[in-house]
Each structure stands twice: as C-alpha cells, then as structure tokens.
Design an enzyme around this catalytic site. Structure first.
Site, PDB file in Angstrom:
ATOM      1  N   HIS A 153       5.818   5.813  -1.605  1.00 14.00           N
ATOM      2  CA  HIS A 153       6.605   4.582  -1.643  1.00 14.00           C
ATOM      3  C   HIS A 153       5.775   3.412  -1.112  1.00 14.00           C
ATOM      4  O   HIS A 153       4.972   3.575  -0.189  1.00 14.00           O
ATOM      5  CB  HIS A 153       7.911   4.735  -0.844  1.00 14.00           C
ATOM      6  CG  HIS A 153       7.708   4.964   0.611  1.00 14.00           C
ATOM      7  ND1 HIS A 153       7.364   6.193   1.140  1.00 14.00           N
ATOM      8  CD2 HIS A 153       7.805   4.121   1.668  1.00 14.00           C
ATOM      9  CE1 HIS A 153       7.247   6.092   2.445  1.00 14.00           C
ATOM     10  NE2 HIS A 153       7.504   4.842   2.807  1.00 14.00           N
ATOM     11  N   HIS A 190       0.846  -1.184   0.000  1.00 12.87           N
ATOM     12  CA  HIS A 190       0.000   0.000   0.000  1.00 12.87           C
ATOM     13  C   HIS A 190       0.886   1.240   0.000  1.00 12.87           C
ATOM     14  O   HIS A 190       2.081   1.165   0.309  1.00 12.87           O
ATOM     15  CB  HIS A 190      -0.891   0.016   1.251  1.00 12.87           C
ATOM     16  CG  HIS A 190      -0.108  -0.067   2.528  1.00 12.87           C
ATOM     17  ND1 HIS A 190       0.068  -1.236   3.209  1.00 12.87           N
ATOM     18  CD2 HIS A 190       0.595   0.873   3.229  1.00 12.87           C
ATOM     19  CE1 HIS A 190       0.824  -1.030   4.273  1.00 12.87           C
ATOM     20  NE2 HIS A 190       1.165   0.252   4.302  1.00 12.87           N
TER      21      HIS A 190
END
Length: 200
Positions: free
Chosen positions: A127, A42
């Site tokens: 990220h 995620h």
C-alpha cells in the site's frame, strides 16, 4: 535514525498518481483528510523505527544480500483501500506481487538478523498512503475512484533504505520528510549497487 526499507515508484508513475490524487481532492469532504505529498509516496517493505548508528552497517549488509537474492520485477500502482475506518487511504499495487512480498519478507528478516525488534510477523499488504485522518472518515467514494486507477507498469530495479524525519510538532500541515540513505540494485550481487551507505 528512523529508518524503513521501501520500493520507490519512478517519477512518471508519481506524475500519473498525482493526477488521480487531484481527482480525489475534488470530492466532497476531502478537506477532512490530510493528503500526503509526492515526496512521501512509496511502498514500505519493512519499518525499523529508531536505529542506532552502529547498527546501520549490519542492517545495510543484510539488505544488500536481500537485494542480491531478489530479481527485478514488474509493478504498477493500482486500485486502493483504507485502514482504520478512513484513518489511512492508500493506493494498491499490481504486477509480480509474489516477488514484492518476497522482498518485503527479506527486508523484515534483514532487520531481525541485524538485531532490531521487528514485532510480530504479518503477511505483507502493498500500500502507498495518499491520505490520513485522525478521526474516522467515510472514504468509500475515494476507494471507488481508486479502484478504477492503474498506472504505467515499471520494472522495480532497486531496494531503498529511507530515513524518515517526523513533522515538526505544532506546525500545522507539516509533512514527514524522507531521505534515501542507501540503494541496492536487485539481483546485482551482494555489494553491487550500494550507494550513500557511508552517509547513513
């Protein structure tokens, strides 16, 4: 509850990333890294830490407003990098990154307005963590392979509030477990699209 706001990639993009991660795992020295699992992939927008049950409704209301004010946007998993001399290896993002950063800023502001200690504001860096290490590891070959990777593009249509259950202490290889406790559609109105909030 240990909570964070996130953007979750769809299953087809997770499948594409899984193929890339399998390539990375075949590189020399891959066993020195602790690879994250598909359920944990995620883009964290804002990390709230431990949140008292009586604060969750206020946080949820703020996140609903943040989602309402943010239009859907295009995103793909692309490229990669590392933090802390290989202590975190991650896949990056491409697409409408200005809107992604805006949503992250709004998710952080939601925490502050709900009374949570958010710490110092930092510019958001998208990220998705694919591996971690307790020690410094040379990950340049992994970053170079990730630089060649771009997933399919999808339309981000919702903001998720996720509960993180930490790994069991002393259990080798145990991974954090993640549970979506609420979702809000982007641009859908301040109350529309909320699900499972009562269970939070």
């Amino acid at each position: 509850m240990r909570l964070f706001a996130a953007v979750l990639p769809p299953s087809e993009v997770v499948d594409e990333l899984a193929v890339e991660v399998d390539r990375l795992k075949r590189l020399p020295g891959a066993e020195a890294l602790r690879w994250t699992g598909r359920p944990g992939w995620h883009y964290t927008l804002a990390f709230y830490g431990e949140v008292a049950d009586d604060v969750v409704p206020a946080l949820s209301d703020r996140l609903a407003r943040a989602a309402h004010r943010t239009p859907p946007f295009e995103l793909s998993v692309a490229g990669g990098g590392q933090f802390g001399h290989g202590r975190a290896l991650w896949a990056g993002a491409d697409g409408t990154l200005d809107t992604l950063r805006l949503l992250a800023d709004r998710a952080e502001a939601a925490g502050r307005k709900a009374g949570l200690p958010m710490g110092e504001h930092r510019r958001y860096k998208a990220h998705l963590t694919v591996a971690r290490s307790r020690d410094a590891v040379q990950v340049r070959p992994y970053v170079e392979l990730l630089a060649e990777f771009t997933s399919s593009t999808w339309t981000v249509g919702e903001l998720a509030l996720v509960r993180s259950n930490l790994p069991v202490a002393g259990v080798r290889g145990d991974q954090p477990r993640y549970e979506v406790v609420a979702r809000w559609e982007l641009g859908a109105g301040p109350r529309a699209g909320a699900q499972d909030v009562g269970g939070a």
